[in-house]
Every structure is written in C-alpha cells, then in structure tokens.
Design a protein around this motif. Structure first.
Motif, PDB file in Angstrom:
ATOM      1  N   ALA A  78       0.846  -1.178   0.000  1.00 52.68           N
ATOM      2  CA  ALA A  78       0.000   0.000   0.000  1.00 52.68           C
ATOM      3  C   ALA A  78       0.893   1.243   0.000  1.00 52.68           C
ATOM      4  CB  ALA A  78      -0.960  -0.038   1.184  1.00 52.68           C
ATOM      5  N   HIS A  79       0.579   2.255   0.818  1.00 53.40           N
ATOM      6  CA  HIS A  79       1.268   3.538   0.698  1.00 53.40           C
ATOM      7  C   HIS A  79       2.598   3.586   1.454  1.00 53.40           C
ATOM      8  CE1 HIS A  79       1.371   7.742  -0.427  1.00 53.40           C
ATOM      9  NE2 HIS A  79       1.562   8.110   0.835  1.00 53.40           N
ATOM     10  N   VAL A  80       2.631   3.065   2.677  1.00 49.09           N
ATOM     11  CA  VAL A  80       3.836   3.192   3.504  1.00 49.09           C
ATOM     12  C   VAL A  80       4.702   1.953   3.301  1.00 49.09           C
ATOM     13  CG1 VAL A  80       4.722   3.828   5.776  1.00 49.09           C
ATOM     14  CG2 VAL A  80       2.395   4.464   5.140  1.00 49.09           C
ATOM     15  N   VAL A  81       5.284   1.843   2.116  1.00 47.98           N
ATOM     16  CA  VAL A  81       6.068   0.669   1.730  1.00 47.98           C
ATOM     17  C   VAL A  81       7.266   0.487   2.653  1.00 47.98           C
ATOM     18  CG1 VAL A  81       7.218  -0.494  -0.197  1.00 47.98           C
ATOM     19  CG2 VAL A  81       5.332   1.085  -0.644  1.00 47.98           C
ATOM     20  N   ASN A  82       7.846   1.593   3.093  1.00 48.46           N
ATOM     21  CA  ASN A  82       9.029   1.534   3.966  1.00 48.46           C
ATOM     22  C   ASN A  82       8.762   0.739   5.231  1.00 48.46           C
ATOM     23  OD1 ASN A  82       8.618   4.172   2.514  1.00 48.46           O
ATOM     24  ND2 ASN A  82      10.795   4.376   2.954  1.00 48.46           N
ATOM     25  N   PHE A  83       7.523   0.756   5.703  1.00 48.34           N
ATOM     26  CA  PHE A  83       7.166   0.072   6.943  1.00 48.34           C
ATOM     27  C   PHE A  83       6.564  -1.306   6.679  1.00 48.34           C
ATOM     28  CE2 PHE A  83       4.567  -0.913  10.654  1.00 48.34           C
ATOM     29  CZ  PHE A  83       5.402  -0.567  11.699  1.00 48.34           C
ATOM     30  N   SER A  84       5.718  -1.425   5.667  1.00 47.76           N
ATOM     31  CA  SER A  84       4.996  -2.685   5.433  1.00 47.76           C
ATOM     32  C   SER A  84       5.817  -3.703   4.662  1.00 47.76           C
ATOM     33  CB  SER A  84       3.691  -2.412   4.685  1.00 47.76           C
ATOM     34  OG  SER A  84       3.958  -1.884   3.391  1.00 47.76           O
ATOM     35  N   HIS A  85       6.702  -3.246   3.762  1.00 48.68           N
ATOM     36  CA  HIS A  85       7.481  -4.141   2.908  1.00 48.68           C
ATOM     37  C   HIS A  85       8.958  -3.719   2.906  1.00 48.68           C
ATOM     38  CE1 HIS A  85       3.406  -4.946   1.550  1.00 48.68           C
ATOM     39  NE2 HIS A  85       3.832  -5.994   0.871  1.00 48.68           N
ATOM     40  N   PRO A  86       9.583  -3.645   4.067  1.00 49.35           N
ATOM     41  CA  PRO A  86      10.959  -3.132   4.118  1.00 49.35           C
ATOM     42  C   PRO A  86      11.965  -4.008   3.380  1.00 49.35           C
ATOM     43  CG  PRO A  86      10.328  -4.057   6.235  1.00 49.35           C
ATOM     44  CD  PRO A  86       9.088  -3.999   5.415  1.00 49.35           C
ATOM     45  N   ALA A  87      11.813  -5.346   3.462  1.00 50.69           N
ATOM     46  CA  ALA A  87      12.787  -6.221   2.809  1.00 50.69           C
ATOM     47  C   ALA A  87      12.714  -6.082   1.294  1.00 50.69           C
ATOM     48  CB  ALA A  87      12.549  -7.673   3.222  1.00 50.69           C
ATOM     49  N   GLU A  88      11.488  -6.045   0.755  1.00 51.90           N
ATOM     50  CA  GLU A  88      11.337  -5.891  -0.691  1.00 51.90           C
ATOM     51  C   GLU A  88      11.870  -4.540  -1.153  1.00 51.90           C
ATOM     52  OE1 GLU A  88       9.152  -6.921   1.469  1.00 51.90           O
ATOM     53  OE2 GLU A  88       7.706  -8.333   0.635  1.00 51.90           O
ATOM     54  N   LEU A  89      11.546  -3.474  -0.399  1.00 51.41           N
ATOM     55  CA  LEU A  89      12.009  -2.147  -0.782  1.00 51.41           C
ATOM     56  C   LEU A  89      13.524  -2.052  -0.688  1.00 51.41           C
ATOM     57  CD1 LEU A  89      11.513   0.753  -1.611  1.00 51.41           C
ATOM     58  CD2 LEU A  89      11.069   1.305   0.801  1.00 51.41           C
ATOM     59  N   ALA A  90      14.104  -2.554   0.398  1.00 54.95           N
ATOM     60  CA  ALA A  90      15.560  -2.502   0.550  1.00 54.95           C
ATOM     61  C   ALA A  90      16.246  -3.264  -0.577  1.00 54.95           C
ATOM     62  CB  ALA A  90      15.972  -3.063   1.904  1.00 54.95           C
ATOM     63  N   HIS A  91      15.676  -4.385  -0.987  1.00 58.02           N
ATOM     64  CA  HIS A  91      16.255  -5.162  -2.085  1.00 58.02           C
ATOM     65  C   HIS A  91      16.216  -4.367  -3.393  1.00 58.02           C
ATOM     66  CE1 HIS A  91      17.074  -8.465  -4.849  1.00 58.02           C
ATOM     67  NE2 HIS A  91      15.945  -8.187  -5.469  1.00 58.02           N
ATOM     68  N   VAL A  92      15.078  -3.700  -3.659  1.00 56.12           N
ATOM     69  CA  VAL A  92      14.950  -2.902  -4.882  1.00 56.12           C
ATOM     70  C   VAL A  92      15.946  -1.752  -4.865  1.00 56.12           C
ATOM     71  CG1 VAL A  92      13.427  -1.297  -6.097  1.00 56.12           C
ATOM     72  CG2 VAL A  92      12.551  -3.516  -5.363  1.00 56.12           C
ATOM     73  N   VAL A  93      16.030  -1.051  -3.740  1.00 58.20           N
ATOM     74  CA  VAL A  93      16.940   0.098  -3.640  1.00 58.20           C
ATOM     75  C   VAL A  93      18.391  -0.348  -3.781  1.00 58.20           C
ATOM     76  CG1 VAL A  93      17.792   1.914  -2.109  1.00 58.20           C
ATOM     77  CG2 VAL A  93      15.329   1.458  -2.261  1.00 58.20           C
ATOM     78  N   ALA A  94      18.766  -1.436  -3.111  1.00 56.66           N
ATOM     79  CA  ALA A  94      20.142  -1.919  -3.196  1.00 56.66           C
ATOM     80  C   ALA A  94      20.488  -2.333  -4.628  1.00 56.66           C
ATOM     81  CB  ALA A  94      20.344  -3.088  -2.237  1.00 56.66           C
ATOM     82  N   SER A  95      19.548  -2.996  -5.303  1.00 55.53           N
ATOM     83  CA  SER A  95      19.788  -3.398  -6.696  1.00 55.53           C
ATOM     84  C   SER A  95      20.005  -2.181  -7.579  1.00 55.53           C
ATOM     85  CB  SER A  95      18.605  -4.221  -7.218  1.00 55.53           C
ATOM     86  OG  SER A  95      18.441  -5.411  -6.476  1.00 55.53           O
ATOM     87  N   TRP A  96      19.168  -1.167  -7.376  1.00 58.42           N
ATOM     88  CA  TRP A  96      19.280   0.051  -8.183  1.00 58.42           C
ATOM     89  C   TRP A  96      20.602   0.767  -7.910  1.00 58.42           C
ATOM     90  CZ3 TRP A  96      18.668   5.436  -6.735  1.00 58.42           C
ATOM     91  CH2 TRP A  96      18.516   6.298  -7.836  1.00 58.42           C
ATOM     92  N   LEU A  97      20.967   0.872  -6.652  1.00 60.03           N
ATOM     93  CA  LEU A  97      22.225   1.537  -6.319  1.00 60.03           C
ATOM     94  C   LEU A  97      23.429   0.760  -6.840  1.00 60.03           C
ATOM     95  CD1 LEU A  97      21.512   2.736  -2.660  1.00 60.03           C
ATOM     96  CD2 LEU A  97      21.597   4.134  -4.731  1.00 60.03           C
ATOM     97  N   ASP A  98      23.309  -0.565  -6.863  1.00 61.53           N
ATOM     98  CA  ASP A  98      24.403  -1.397  -7.371  1.00 61.53           C
ATOM     99  C   ASP A  98      24.443  -1.437  -8.891  1.00 61.53           C
ATOM    100  OD1 ASP A  98      25.331  -2.043  -4.854  1.00 61.53           O
ATOM    101  OD2 ASP A  98      24.174  -3.902  -4.719  1.00 61.53           O
ATOM    102  N   GLY A  99      23.392  -0.933  -9.537  1.00 59.79           N
ATOM    103  CA  GLY A  99      23.339  -0.949 -10.987  1.00 59.79           C
ATOM    104  C   GLY A  99      23.088  -2.313 -11.590  1.00 59.79           C
ATOM    105  N   VAL A 100      22.397  -3.186 -10.837  1.00 59.81           N
ATOM    106  CA  VAL A 100      22.081  -4.515 -11.347  1.00 59.81           C
ATOM    107  C   VAL A 100      20.595  -4.595 -11.663  1.00 59.81           C
ATOM    108  CG1 VAL A 100      23.958  -5.553 -10.030  1.00 59.81           C
ATOM    109  CG2 VAL A 100      21.659  -5.499  -9.046  1.00 59.81           C
ATOM    110  N   GLU A 101      20.195  -5.617 -12.396  1.00 53.68           N
ATOM    111  CA  GLU A 101      18.803  -5.780 -12.776  1.00 53.68           C
ATOM    112  C   GLU A 101      17.922  -5.922 -11.533  1.00 53.68           C
ATOM    113  OE1 GLU A 101      15.958  -8.651 -15.569  1.00 53.68           O
ATOM    114  OE2 GLU A 101      18.068  -9.174 -15.197  1.00 53.68           O
TER     115      GLU A 101
END
Length: 280
Positions: free
Chosen positions: A231-254
């Motif tokens: 839903a809206h507060v992804v940082n709280f409800s889905h932290p593992a998924e969000l952290a994975h997406v952010v880390a992938s983006w920062l690392d420049g990987v798919e």
C-alpha cells in the motif's frame, strides 16, 4: 531506543533544532538520507533504513517541525521543509547523498534535487503522492481512509502519536498542499538519477494505466518499479522488498524479485516503450 550501532543527535539548522538518527558509518559509501511523509516522524522509515544501514551510511531525520524536531512554527510548506533538509545536509557536512523518501518525502526530495542537483547522487521516491489523482481534497481524504485499513496495524501506534504531536490542523494543511504537488509530472523532469517505487494496493497512487504511461515516458535516468501487495507506507509494510529494490538500483544490477524471499511480494520493473501485462 535506537537499534544497536545507531546514534541520536540534535542538530541546529537556522537556529532551530532538527533531530536525526545516525546509523553506523560505512566508509567509502554515498550516505542515504531517509525523508518521511507529512505529519509523522522518521520512525516509520526505520525498518527499511536498518536493512540498508549494513551497506550504506544512513541518516533518518525528523523533518523540520515533525517528530522531535519541534520549534519550527506552524507555517511550514514543502519548499520550506526542503530548504530545512538542505540546511541539515550542510550541518552534517554531507556534500552528496542519496535521498530516499516516502509520500510527502518525495516532493521534498524533488524540490531539493531541482534546487541543488549537485548534492543529490540519486533520488528514491516511494509512493510519490500528489497531483490530479489526489484532487479535490475530499477525494484524497477518502483515499487516505482506504489506505489506513490496508496498512500494517502496527503503523497506527507510530503515526497517531506523531499526528497528535504535529497537530491536526497542521497535518490537514500539509496534506492539502501535498495533493496539489504534481509529483509524477515533476518526476519526469527530475535532473538526477531517480527510482520511483509504487505499491499496487496504494489508493493514493494513479491507476495502473497511468503508472504504465509514466514508465514509458520516463527518461533513461528514471526507473519505475511496482511492488505487488504494497500500500502507501512501503518503507514500513514491505521493508525487505524495498531494501532489495533500492540496493539493486544503487548497485546498478537488474531489479528482480529478492531470491532470499521469493513469493513475499512480486517486484515489477516497468519497461519503457512497452506494456507490462502483469500490471493492470
């Protein structure tokens, strides 16, 4: 109580206090500064921040006038908060950072990126609300009500005291200003590398066809990702998924589903110039 290895500080910005949580220092990394939404504090961002703090030096402030950063007066608007955030970066001696925001934090980040693009190595906009989909105000209030029942119930124990502390009139006024901010349009003109993350169950976000359109129109330095089930507060409800997406983006990987947590929530990266049949 702060997590192990974290510290708490009060920094003076323009003769006013700003409270900030500091994760362990990770040498050689561009720091990540987390930017929360309207009326609340940085506490709701901590689940994601703690996961990213293992690899990046991490800061989670309470924005001017919010949480424990009191004494800024009742007249704060999004540009004023963005100016305060820039002042905080100065006081912390952070020359260049990644800004990761949720809800109103996204317009604040866009303001900072346009005002001081050299200071922003990357922008992560999670649930970037605002614009015609949230207008008129009565419609946005109904959307906010629908979102409340979709969030993790533990969120109420955090946001209700924050809203009371911030003041209901100020919360209402700032929410109204958020609804007027054209976040998605500004996203398409962002001058810095940007990742937008949207949950499929977020009633404050535009319909899927509009999200797909933004994905197609986005310039090469903008990536749009959808997390199913959030839903809206992804940082709280889905932290593992969000952290994975952010880390992938920062690392420049798919950006794909987290192999360590398959099936928890599907991650969809919207392709430019085409249609993702899974987003309807």
């Amino acid at each position: 109580m702060s997590p192990i290895g974290w510290q708490e500080r009060e920094v003076t910005v323009g003769e006013r206090p700003v409270f900030v949580r500091l994760g362990p220092e990770v040498p050689g990394t561009v720091p990540i500064v987390h930017v929360h939404g309207f009326g609340v504090s940085g506490v709701s961002l901590m689940p994601t921040a703690e996961l990213l703090a293992d690899r990046w030096t991490t800061f989670v402030p309470d924005l001017p006038g919010h949480g424990r950063s009191v004494g800024w007066g009742p007249g704060l608007d999004i540009p004023a908060i963005a100016h305060g955030l820039l002042g905080l970066l100065d006081e912390l001696e952070l020359e260049r950072v990644v800004l990761l925001g949720n809800s109103m934090g996204s317009p604040v980040i866009l303001e900072v990126a346009h005002e001081a693009r050299d200071r922003v190595a990357g922008a992560v906009l999670v649930s970037p609300a605002g614009g015609v989909h949230n207008q008129p105000l009565a419609r946005a209030l109904r959307q906010l009500g629908r979102d409340a029942v979709r969030e993790n119930p533990r969120m109420a124990t955090i946001v209700v005291p924050d809203y009371v502390r911030f003041g209901l009139p100020s919360t209402f006024r700032l929410f109204r200003e958020l609804t007027r901010f054209p976040s998605l349009e500004r996203l398409l003109r962002t001058p810095v590398p940007t990742l937008a993350v949207i949950g499929t169950r977020d009633p404050l976000m535009p319909p899927p066809w509009r999200v797909r359109e933004v994905g197609r129109l986005a310039p090469d330095h903008v990536t749009v990702v959808v997390i199913e089930g959030a839903a809206h507060v992804v940082n709280f409800s889905h932290p593992a998924e969000l952290a994975h997406v952010v880390a992938s983006w920062l690392d420049g990987v798919e950006i794909v589903d987290d192999p360590e947590a398959p099936g928890v929530s599907r991650v969809l990266r919207l392709p430019r110039g085409g249609r993702d049949p899974a987003v309807r």
